[in-house]
Design an enzyme around this catalytic site. Structure first.
Site, PDB file in Angstrom:
ATOM      1  N   GLY A 142      -6.389  35.252  27.457  1.00 14.64           N
ATOM      2  CA  GLY A 142      -5.073  35.308  26.817  1.00 14.64           C
ATOM      3  C   GLY A 142      -4.935  35.827  25.500  1.00 14.64           C
ATOM      4  N   SER A 143      -3.883  35.575  24.755  1.00  9.34           N
ATOM      5  CA  SER A 143      -3.657  36.399  23.364  1.00  9.34           C
ATOM      6  C   SER A 143      -4.688  36.020  22.630  1.00  9.34           C
ATOM      7  CB  SER A 143      -2.247  35.794  22.676  1.00  9.34           C
ATOM      8  OG  SER A 143      -2.503  34.408  22.553  1.00  9.34           O
ATOM      9  N   GLU A 199       0.948  44.965  21.346  1.00  9.32           N
ATOM     10  CA  GLU A 199       0.956  45.057  22.876  1.00  9.32           C
ATOM     11  C   GLU A 199       2.621  44.844  23.300  1.00  9.32           C
ATOM     12  OE1 GLU A 199      -1.347  42.105  24.590  1.00  9.32           O
ATOM     13  OE2 GLU A 199      -2.348  43.531  26.146  1.00  9.32           O
ATOM     14  N   CYS A 201      -3.382  42.904  30.632  1.00  7.16           N
ATOM     15  CA  CYS A 201      -3.699  43.293  29.062  1.00  7.16           C
ATOM     16  C   CYS A 201      -4.522  44.717  29.117  1.00  7.16           C
ATOM     17  CB  CYS A 201      -5.159  42.306  29.066  1.00  7.16           C
ATOM     18  SG  CYS A 201      -6.002  42.213  30.441  1.00  7.16           S
ATOM     19  N   LYS A 243      -7.622  24.645  32.398  1.00  9.84           N
ATOM     20  CA  LYS A 243      -6.160  24.406  31.957  1.00  9.84           C
ATOM     21  C   LYS A 243      -5.383  25.761  32.365  1.00  9.84           C
ATOM     22  CE  LYS A 243      -3.586  25.187  28.829  1.00  9.84           C
ATOM     23  NZ  LYS A 243      -2.222  25.518  29.567  1.00  9.84           N
ATOM     24  N   PRO A 244      -4.753  25.915  33.310  1.00 14.53           N
ATOM     25  CA  PRO A 244      -3.790  27.136  33.404  1.00 14.53           C
ATOM     26  C   PRO A 244      -2.573  27.031  32.541  1.00 14.53           C
ATOM     27  CG  PRO A 244      -3.515  25.270  35.217  1.00 14.53           C
ATOM     28  CD  PRO A 244      -4.438  24.750  34.271  1.00 14.53           C
ATOM     29  N   ALA A 245      -2.289  28.216  32.636  1.00 14.39           N
ATOM     30  CA  ALA A 245      -0.794  28.485  31.797  1.00 14.39           C
ATOM     31  C   ALA A 245       0.047  27.604  32.446  1.00 14.39           C
ATOM     32  CB  ALA A 245      -0.482  29.808  31.958  1.00 14.39           C
ATOM     33  N   SER A 246       0.989  26.757  31.598  1.00  9.32           N
ATOM     34  CA  SER A 246       1.977  25.961  32.037  1.00  9.32           C
ATOM     35  C   SER A 246       3.022  26.615  32.933  1.00  9.32           C
ATOM     36  CB  SER A 246       2.709  25.441  30.924  1.00  9.32           C
ATOM     37  OG  SER A 246       1.580  24.381  30.196  1.00  9.32           O
ATOM     38  N   GLU A 298     -11.338  36.939  26.656  1.00  7.95           N
ATOM     39  CA  GLU A 298     -10.746  38.079  27.234  1.00  7.95           C
ATOM     40  C   GLU A 298      -9.232  38.219  26.628  1.00  7.95           C
ATOM     41  OE1 GLU A 298     -13.840  39.767  29.653  1.00  7.95           O
ATOM     42  OE2 GLU A 298     -11.828  40.394  28.783  1.00  7.95           O
ATOM     43  N   LEU A 299      -9.123  38.872  25.600  1.00  9.17           N
ATOM     44  CA  LEU A 299      -7.891  38.781  24.932  1.00  9.17           C
ATOM     45  C   LEU A 299      -6.886  40.200  24.991  1.00  9.17           C
ATOM     46  CD1 LEU A 299      -9.537  37.513  21.560  1.00  9.17           C
ATOM     47  CD2 LEU A 299      -8.867  36.293  23.776  1.00  9.17           C
ATOM     48  N   TRP A 348      -0.887  33.337  32.246  1.00  9.10           N
ATOM     49  CA  TRP A 348       0.124  33.399  33.381  1.00  9.10           C
ATOM     50  C   TRP A 348       0.319  34.669  34.217  1.00  9.10           C
ATOM     51  CZ3 TRP A 348       3.087  37.273  32.507  1.00  9.10           C
ATOM     52  CH2 TRP A 348       3.299  37.768  31.119  1.00  9.10           C
TER      53      TRP A 348
HETATM   54  N1  LIG Z   1      -8.101  40.392  28.163  1.00 14.23           N
HETATM   55  C1  LIG Z   1      -7.283  39.704  29.411  1.00 14.23           C
HETATM   56  O1  LIG Z   1      -8.046  39.828  30.545  1.00 14.23           O
HETATM   57  C2  LIG Z   1      -6.123  39.327  29.340  1.00 14.23           C
HETATM   58  C3  LIG Z   1      -5.425  39.142  28.072  1.00 14.23           C
HETATM   59  N2  LIG Z   1      -4.213  38.672  27.977  1.00 14.23           N
HETATM   60  C4  LIG Z   1      -3.563  38.555  26.851  1.00 14.23           C
HETATM   61  O2  LIG Z   1      -2.668  37.255  26.767  1.00 14.23           O
HETATM   62  C5  LIG Z   1      -1.096  37.427  26.283  1.00 14.23           C
HETATM   63  C6  LIG Z   1      -0.563  37.179  27.397  1.00 14.23           C
HETATM   64  O3  LIG Z   1      -0.553  35.836  27.957  1.00 14.23           O
HETATM   65  P1  LIG Z   1      -0.312  34.575  27.537  1.00 14.23           P
HETATM   66  O4  LIG Z   1      -0.413  33.654  28.457  1.00 14.23           O
HETATM   67  O5  LIG Z   1       1.152  34.566  26.924  1.00 14.23           O
HETATM   68  O6  LIG Z   1      -1.279  34.255  26.336  1.00 14.23           O
HETATM   69  P2  LIG Z   1      -1.293  32.723  25.582  1.00 14.23           P
HETATM   70  O7  LIG Z   1      -2.608  32.911  24.505  1.00 14.23           O
HETATM   71  O8  LIG Z   1      -0.100  32.446  25.016  1.00 14.23           O
HETATM   72  O9  LIG Z   1      -1.796  31.658  26.495  1.00 14.23           O
HETATM   73  C7  LIG Z   1      -2.833  31.776  27.345  1.00 14.23           C
HETATM   74  C8  LIG Z   1      -3.285  30.348  27.731  1.00 14.23           C
HETATM   75  O10 LIG Z   1      -3.628  29.694  26.299  1.00 14.23           O
HETATM   76  C9  LIG Z   1      -2.986  28.545  26.317  1.00 14.23           C
HETATM   77  N3  LIG Z   1      -2.450  28.276  24.803  1.00 14.23           N
HETATM   78  C10 LIG Z   1      -1.416  28.485  24.328  1.00 14.23           C
HETATM   79  N4  LIG Z   1      -1.712  28.100  23.054  1.00 14.23           N
HETATM   80  C11 LIG Z   1      -2.688  27.537  22.799  1.00 14.23           C
HETATM   81  C12 LIG Z   1      -3.362  26.604  21.811  1.00 14.23           C
HETATM   82  N5  LIG Z   1      -3.115  26.723  20.831  1.00 14.23           N
HETATM   83  N6  LIG Z   1      -4.661  26.300  22.074  1.00 14.23           N
HETATM   84  C13 LIG Z   1      -5.383  26.457  23.325  1.00 14.23           C
HETATM   85  N7  LIG Z   1      -4.519  26.923  24.324  1.00 14.23           N
HETATM   86  C14 LIG Z   1      -3.527  27.583  24.121  1.00 14.23           C
HETATM   87  C15 LIG Z   1      -1.698  28.559  27.009  1.00 14.23           C
HETATM   88  O11 LIG Z   1      -1.166  27.504  27.738  1.00 14.23           O
HETATM   89  P3  LIG Z   1       0.413  27.281  27.780  1.00 14.23           P
HETATM   90  O12 LIG Z   1       0.918  28.272  28.867  1.00 14.23           O
HETATM   91  O13 LIG Z   1       0.430  25.747  28.125  1.00 14.23           O
HETATM   92  O14 LIG Z   1       1.049  27.628  26.471  1.00 14.23           O
HETATM   93  C16 LIG Z   1      -2.287  29.445  28.413  1.00 14.23           C
HETATM   94  O15 LIG Z   1      -2.899  28.649  29.412  1.00 14.23           O
HETATM   95  C17 LIG Z   1      -1.010  38.910  25.930  1.00 14.23           C
HETATM   96  O16 LIG Z   1      -1.631  39.300  24.810  1.00 14.23           O
HETATM   97  C18 LIG Z   1      -2.079  39.700  26.955  1.00 14.23           C
HETATM   98  O17 LIG Z   1      -2.580  40.837  26.472  1.00 14.23           O
HETATM   99  C19 LIG Z   1      -3.534  38.033  29.241  1.00 14.23           C
HETATM  100  C20 LIG Z   1      -4.264  38.149  30.435  1.00 14.23           C
HETATM  101  C21 LIG Z   1      -5.465  39.117  30.545  1.00 14.23           C
HETATM  102  O1  LIG Z   2      -5.271  39.685  32.905  1.00 19.94           O
HETATM  103  C1  LIG Z   2      -5.298  40.741  33.059  1.00 19.94           C
HETATM  104  O2  LIG Z   2      -4.360  41.608  32.388  1.00 19.94           O
HETATM  105  C2  LIG Z   2      -6.159  41.203  33.991  1.00 19.94           C
HETATM  106  O3  LIG Z   2      -7.144  41.241  33.194  1.00 19.94           O
HETATM  107  C3  LIG Z   2      -6.111  42.488  34.332  1.00 19.94           C
HETATM  108  S1  LIG Z   2      -6.886  43.124  35.782  1.00 19.94           S
HETATM  109  O4  LIG Z   2      -8.296  42.435  35.870  1.00 19.94           O
HETATM  110  O5  LIG Z   2      -6.239  43.074  36.720  1.00 19.94           O
HETATM  111  O6  LIG Z   2      -7.198  44.682  35.498  1.00 19.94           O
END
Ligand SMILES: NC(=O)C1=CN([C@@H]2O[C@H](COP(=O)(O)OP(=O)(O)OC[C@H]3O[C@@H](n4cnc5c(N)ncnc54)[C@H](OP(=O)(O)O)[C@@H]3O)[C@@H](O)[C@H]2O)C=CC1
Ligand SMILES: O=C(O)[C@H](O)CS(=O)(=O)O
Length: 494
Positions: A244-245, A395, A300, A191-194, A266-267, A167
């Site tokens: 995501g996470s 984080e 992140c 599938k984008p974030a809800s 990308e976590l 998101w």
């Molecule tokens: N390395 C990078 O570039 C980035 C890393 N992050 C990391 O992500 C976290 C924050 O973002 P956040 O969106 O809360 O992360 P989440 O991992 O909770 O969600 C990311 C995506 O995964 C989906 N998801 C959640 N649970 C599951 C599952 N069990 N199986 C499959 N898909 C699932 C979510 O769907 P739904 O919304 O429907 O739950 C959403 O679309 C932080 O740790 C941050 O550091 C975030 C952005 C960039």
């Molecule tokens: O989701 C994020 O945090 C991004 O990867 C950060 S950036 O690409 O805008 O640096």
């Protein structure tokens, strides 16, 4: 609103509401969920409902994958220049609608309007970059050990890609993946974030308008687990890409690998931000503000731990507090706001937990340190932070700058590397030898030297250890969307 309701002209451009489509594009059909169920999408600034999105599951995802496979046959067969031209049309539509797409993003995610519009330009830059890279997918002729045989290496698109995105950058995290996929000749189901579906759906609308084959890019909103399971288990999907996470990434990666799909992740991060005695302090403060407080600390690559050498600690902290107190908290779409809301109340609770834990451990809040009502949190600086506190290992994902004091270079590097994460890191020095020593010693995929912003489409963005695998952007960004084929050409004897 349904997709078909849109009427606009160049003289009367679309606004953000024109892109707030409450349906998904599954193949060439705009539709709701098969059972009509929906999920609410809220304005993070107010908690009020902004609209709804379809609550889809495996059946809709399977249909999207089928259509993506049909489109893949057509799209991957196009010459790269033709695919690149379509991508440049998509780029043009993103830029032409930057204001509307930016306000839509601001409304659903909360970031300040200027940052949101900047994200659209950032996302569009990946589409343009990979439109150009598409035409540079070269192969090799390798000197043959046999006189009557030749060795030829070619690259081909991996196939249908499943993408799951977060998101916090609801346009750029999709565009960064979609650009590479389209550049390689792949098709995608996303599938984008809800919490932020509309920016993704808007991208599907623009891909359709740009003239890509139907099914090239589908968006499926709804049950994360169901949709992810279909993407990981459907044999037509050949790659999974996720941002995501770390927790979710590990679960996804293991399921995708069980079904032998390429994976890029990308976590999460835990970025150190190190200020040495010989740093330009004003530059370091500017870099700390840019890195720590961008997107209200919800990126992140945000500085998560600030390490300041003893000789400049007090001077740096004084300057940092003064700069933080100039930040303006408010709704992203209100004039002059530089710190929007956090995504939800759970995020506020986690940030407060980190601040309270530091205070309980003897740290001192110099500014902020409390919620500002609803989903807002005051930009915060804390000194006296120490290893062992939650903020050292986790984080924060919020606008909190914990300052750790250190004495020697070796001590700073040891603390910086004392984490299972390895995405972004930053340090400030004017000593060339130190710059190379520290850059080489930091166990991270990205190192910002005298810079707090490292995001650009031309560089390989990616982490090591628990921060993931693969690179997004740069000349390396296509690798994860290609497969290599080696042909031995025999029968050439005269
Ligand atoms: N390395 C990078 O570039 C980035 C890393 N992050 C990391 O992500 C976290 C924050 O973002 P956040 O969106 O809360 O992360 P989440 O991992 O909770 O969600 C990311 C995506 O995964 C989906 N998801 C959640 N649970 C599951 C599952 N069990 N199986 C499959 N898909 C699932 C979510 O769907 P739904 O919304 O429907 O739950 C959403 O679309 C932080 O740790 C941050 O550091 C975030 C952005 C960039
Ligand atoms: O989701 C994020 O945090 C991004 O990867 C950060 S950036 O690409 O805008 O640096």
């Amino acid at each position: 609103m349904a997709a078909q309701d849109m009427t606009w002209t160049r003289e009367n451009p679309r606004g953000w509401r024109d892109f707030m489509i409450e349906q998904c594009l599954v193949g060439d059909a705009w539709s709701g969920a098969d059972d009509g169920s929906t999920l609410d999408v809220n304005d993070p600034s107010t908690g009020d409902r902004l609209g709804t999105a379809p609550k889809m599951g495996r059946a809709e995802t399977a249909r999207a994958v089928d259509r993506a496979q049909q489109a893949f046959r057509t799209y991957s067969a196009m010459p790269a220049a033709e695919r690149g031209a379509l991508m440049m049309k998509l780029h043009g539509l993103m830029i032409e609608n930057q204001a509307a797409l930016g306000e839509l993003l601001c409304r659903e995610m909360g970031k300040p309007l200027a940052e949101a519009k900047g994200e659209i330009a950032y996302g569009a830059a990946f589409v343009k970059w990979f439109a150009e890279e598409a035409r540079r997918v070269y192969g090799d002729m390798i000197p043959s050990p046999w006189a009557d045989k030749r060795i030829m290496v070619t690259h081909a698109p991996v196939g249908v890609v499943g993408a799951i995105t977060p998101w916090n950058f609801p346009n750029a995290m999709i565009a960064r993946k979609l650009g590479a996929a389209l550049g390689a000749g792949c098709t995608m189901v996303c599938k984008p974030a809800s919490a932020t579906p509309y920016s993704a759906i808007a991208m599907a609308k623009l891909v359709e308008e740009a003239g890509f084959p139907a099914g090239t890019f589908s968006v499926v909103t709804g049950s994360a687990r169901e949709i992810a399971a279909e993407l990981c288990e459907n044999p037509l999907v050949r790659k999974i890409t996720f941002t995501g996470s770390t927790e979710v990434g590990k679960e996804l990666a293991s399921n995708a690998l069980r079904h032998m799909k390429k994976v890029s992740m990308e976590l999460g991060g835990n970025a150190p931000f190190i200020v040495f005695d010989d740093a330009d302090l004003d530059a370091a403060v500017d870099g700390a503000i840019a890195s720590k407080f961008r997107n209200a600390g919800q990126t992140c690559v945000c500085a998560n731990r600030l390490f300041v050498q003893a000789g400049v600690h007090d001077a740096f902290v004084e300057k940092l507090v003064a700069a933080v107190e100039k930040l303006k908290v408010g709704r992203g779409y209100d004039e002059g706001v530089t710190q929007g809301p956090l995504i939800d109340r759970a995020a506020v609770e986690k940030v407060q937990e980190h601040v309270s834990d530091m205070v309980a451990g003897g740290a001192t809040v110099l500014t902020g340190g409390e919620a500002a009502g609803g989903t807002f949190y005051r930009p915060t600086v804390v000194t006296g932070a120490r290893p062992g506190m939650k903020v050292f290992a986790e984080e924060t994902f919020g606008p909190v700058a914990p300052v750790f004091r250190f004495s020697t270079e070796a001590e700073a590097i040891a603390m910086a590397n004392d984490t299972p994460f390895g995405l972004a890191s930053y340090f400030y020095t004017r000593d060339l030898g130190r710059a190379f020593r520290v850059m080489e010693a930091l166990e991270y995929g990205i190192v910002g030297v005298n810079s707090g912003i490292i995001s650009t489409e031309v560089a390989p963005f990616g982490g090591v250890k628990d921060s993931g695998m693969g690179s997004e952007g740069s000349k390396y960004g296509l690798d994860d969307y290609m497969v290599r084929k080696y042909a031995l050409i025999g029968g050439l004897a005269g």
